[in-house]
Enzyme design. Structure first.
Site, PDB file in Angstrom:
ATOM      1  N   CYS A   1      -3.729   7.808  10.133  1.00 22.69           N
ATOM      2  CA  CYS A   1      -3.915   7.246  11.460  1.00 22.69           C
ATOM      3  C   CYS A   1      -3.542   8.257  12.534  1.00 22.69           C
ATOM      4  CB  CYS A   1      -3.050   6.006  11.616  1.00 22.69           C
ATOM      5  SG  CYS A   1      -3.761   4.571  10.831  1.00 22.69           S
TER       6      CYS A   1
ATOM      7  N   ARG B   1      -8.431  -0.100   5.586  1.00 25.49           N
ATOM      8  CA  ARG B   1      -7.588   0.876   4.879  1.00 25.49           C
ATOM      9  C   ARG B   1      -6.355   0.223   4.278  1.00 25.49           C
ATOM     10  NH1 ARG B   1      -5.406   5.304   8.431  1.00 25.49           N
ATOM     11  NH2 ARG B   1      -4.166   5.361   6.554  1.00 25.49           N
TER      12      ARG B   1
ATOM     13  N   ASP C   1       5.311   0.321  12.030  1.00 23.71           N
ATOM     14  CA  ASP C   1       4.035  -0.276  11.610  1.00 23.71           C
ATOM     15  C   ASP C   1       3.886  -1.737  12.053  1.00 23.71           C
ATOM     16  OD1 ASP C   1       3.334   2.114  10.510  1.00 23.71           O
ATOM     17  OD2 ASP C   1       3.409   1.464   8.415  1.00 23.71           O
TER      18      ASP C   1
ATOM     19  N   LYS D   1       0.831  -1.214   0.000  1.00 23.11           N
ATOM     20  CA  LYS D   1       0.000   0.000   0.000  1.00 23.11           C
ATOM     21  C   LYS D   1       0.865   1.263   0.000  1.00 23.11           C
ATOM     22  CE  LYS D   1      -1.692   1.592   4.064  1.00 23.11           C
ATOM     23  NZ  LYS D   1      -1.382   3.001   4.325  1.00 23.11           N
ATOM     24  N   ASN D   2       1.896   1.264   0.849  1.00 21.04           N
ATOM     25  CA  ASN D   2       2.679   2.496   0.995  1.00 21.04           C
ATOM     26  C   ASN D   2       3.624   2.759  -0.175  1.00 21.04           C
ATOM     27  OD1 ASN D   2       1.328   2.992   3.319  1.00 21.04           O
ATOM     28  ND2 ASN D   2       2.996   2.439   4.698  1.00 21.04           N
TER      29      ASN D   2
ATOM     30  N   ARG E   1       1.708  14.626  13.241  1.00 20.30           N
ATOM     31  CA  ARG E   1       2.432  14.236  12.034  1.00 20.30           C
ATOM     32  C   ARG E   1       2.749  15.477  11.222  1.00 20.30           C
ATOM     33  NH1 ARG E   1      -0.194   8.484  10.293  1.00 20.30           N
ATOM     34  NH2 ARG E   1       1.709   8.294   9.074  1.00 20.30           N
TER      35      ARG E   1
END
Ligand code: UD1
Length: 430
Positions: free
Chosen positions: A117, A397, A305, A22-23, A122
């Site tokens: 999240c 997600r 993560d 995903k990232n 951030r």
């Protein structure tokens, strides 16, 4: 409201195919607007964050054509707006990648400020610093980041913190700047390398991705490409820890073992057996788990993560473990939920002190964010009795078919809508 209902106790056994990262996919999709030619992207995970970004891109005029569930064709020749206001984009962190991509190509971008999240504050100061170094004017007004430039010019940029997002964003903008950009103290994550490879396949000139100095020689034009996204390191790591926590035997397939070295090392330390082949890793947990210490760090360190997943394992291990979170300051919120399942964890600042307990017990819990949500599901799979997990939208997600893949590994888990569904599940599994 959708929930998972789970009856714990079954060791998870079998093979699981890991999807695309995903990232990596998020910046690659954003970067695909940097050419007017068609771009084909394969191994795209079918998860909510990706679909939200694709919708936002389609709303500014990008043609998005699904070739199949995991392959998409994108053509940005018809972009009709450089302003991305999509409300839903606020929910995903990666919305800001459209700033780097649009600024690089069109020298203008206005994009709604990111969410993602809730795991700590951030900041985006390093993104802004990077864009400004390239000659852009950047402001934040009315919840939007606005970046514009007459010309972008290559620059020497030192990142004050190692940031995946800032490295990626500045790399995209610099790809179409005039002259050479050097990013020092850049992030080294596999998805940073994947984006660089993708951009290079479109005609960019990027060297050094995967080290802490990236050198980008700007080009005036990029062309279409066919590209396959790397496997998801965190999805793979999550299933590897599911084997550890449930005393199971899981083989994660279609992965790059090198990307999982820090995870494999910790599994060995806590007493699992790990076998590696070219593109698979098998994790067998036949003994009592042992305690260890772990600190999250930028790649190649242990990923933040994966912090909730290892904590869930260590809370069942023999002895006292310490987990230190060094990337995000608010990433232990899920500990309260785990405590309700019987864990004995004390959080002091960015450190969790974990006294192993022999077992978890089922409870009604909520997923506080994406990775912690997945970790709590794994805890529930090892717990005595039934657990219901709320707020699974967070999990969706980033994990494709999470409950289906777990079910195929022998988990007793179902996606339910109502109390009646929960009762039916309880009757079925006894
Ligand atoms: C990405 C990942 C996320 C992962 C994180 C760290 C995506 C979409 N998300 O998030 O899953 O947990 O990397 O591996 O890829 N920081 C600043 N200023 C900035 C940017 C970051 O101070 O301008 C700080 C952050 O607050 C944080 C640290 O740097 O403490 C690392 O953040 P960063 O690597 O940027 O994470 P993301 O790219 O947001």
């Amino acid at each position: 409201m959708e929930q998972y209902v789970i009856k714990g106790g079954n060791p998870l056994v079998g093979d699981v195919e890991i999807g695309g990262a995903k990232n990596a996919a998020l910046p690659i999709l954003a970067a695909s607007i940097m050419t007017n030619e068609s771009v084909y992207i394969d191994n795209l995970p079918d998860v909510r964050d990706i679909n939200v970004l694709l919708t936002a891109m389609s709303n500014i005029g990008v043609t998005v054509k699904r070739e199949d569930r995991h392959k998409v064709m994108l053509n940005a020749g018809g972009i009709n707006s450089l302003i991305v206001e999509e409300e839903t984009l606020k929910k995903i962190r990666a919305s800001y990648y459209l700033v780097g991509a649009l600024l690089g190509k069109y020298k203008y971008a206005e994009v709604v400020l990111p969410g993602g999240c809730d795991i700590g504050s951030r900041a985006i100061d390093q993104h802004i610093k990077g864009f400004r170094s390239l000659g852009a004017t950047v402001t934040i007004e009315h919840g939007m980041i606005k970046a514009s430039a007459e010309h972008l010019t290559g620059a020497h940029i030192y990142m004050d913190v190692v940031s995946v997002g800032a490295t990626i964003n500045v790399m995209m903008a610099a790809t179409m700047a005039e002259g050479v950009t050097i990013i020092e103290n850049s992030a080294k994550e596999p998805h940073v390398v994947d984006l660089a490879n993708f951009l290079n396949s479109m005609g960019a000139n990027i060297k050094g991705a995967g080290t802490d100095v990236i050198r980008i020689k700007g080009v005036s034009k990029l062309h279409g490409t066919n590209y396959t996204i790397i496997p998801d390191q965190i999805e793979a790591g999550t299933y590897m820890f599911a084997a550890a926590v449930t005393k199971g035997d899981i083989t994660v397939k279609n992965i790059i073992p090198k990307h999982l070295e820090s995870i494999t090392a910790k599994l060995l330390e806590i007493g699992c057996e790990v076998e590696e082949t070219d593109d698979c890793i098998r994790v067998v947990a036949s003994r009592q788990l042992q305690h260890t210490h772990v600190k999250t760090l930028p790649y190649p360190g242990f990923p933040t993560d994966m912090q909730p997943q290892i904590t869930v394992a260590l809370a069942l291990a023999k002895g006292t473990s310490i987990v230190t979170e060094s990337i995000f300051e608010n990433r232990f919120k899920y500990v309260d939920e785990l405590t309700r399942m019987g864990a004995n964890i004390k959080v002091e600042g960015n450190t969790a002190i974990i006294d192993g307990v022999g077992r978890y017990t089922g409870a009604s819990i909520s997923a506080p964010d994406l990775r912690a949500g997945a970790a709590l599901v794994i805890a529930a799979l090892a717990a005595d009795g039934f657990t219901t997990v709320d707020d699974i939208k967070y999990i969706e997600r980033g994990y494709e078919d999470f409950h289906v893949k777990l079910h195929n590994l022998g988990a007793q888990i179902e996606l339910v809508q109502t109390e009646k569904d929960i009762q039916k599940f309880k009757m079925k599994v006894g």
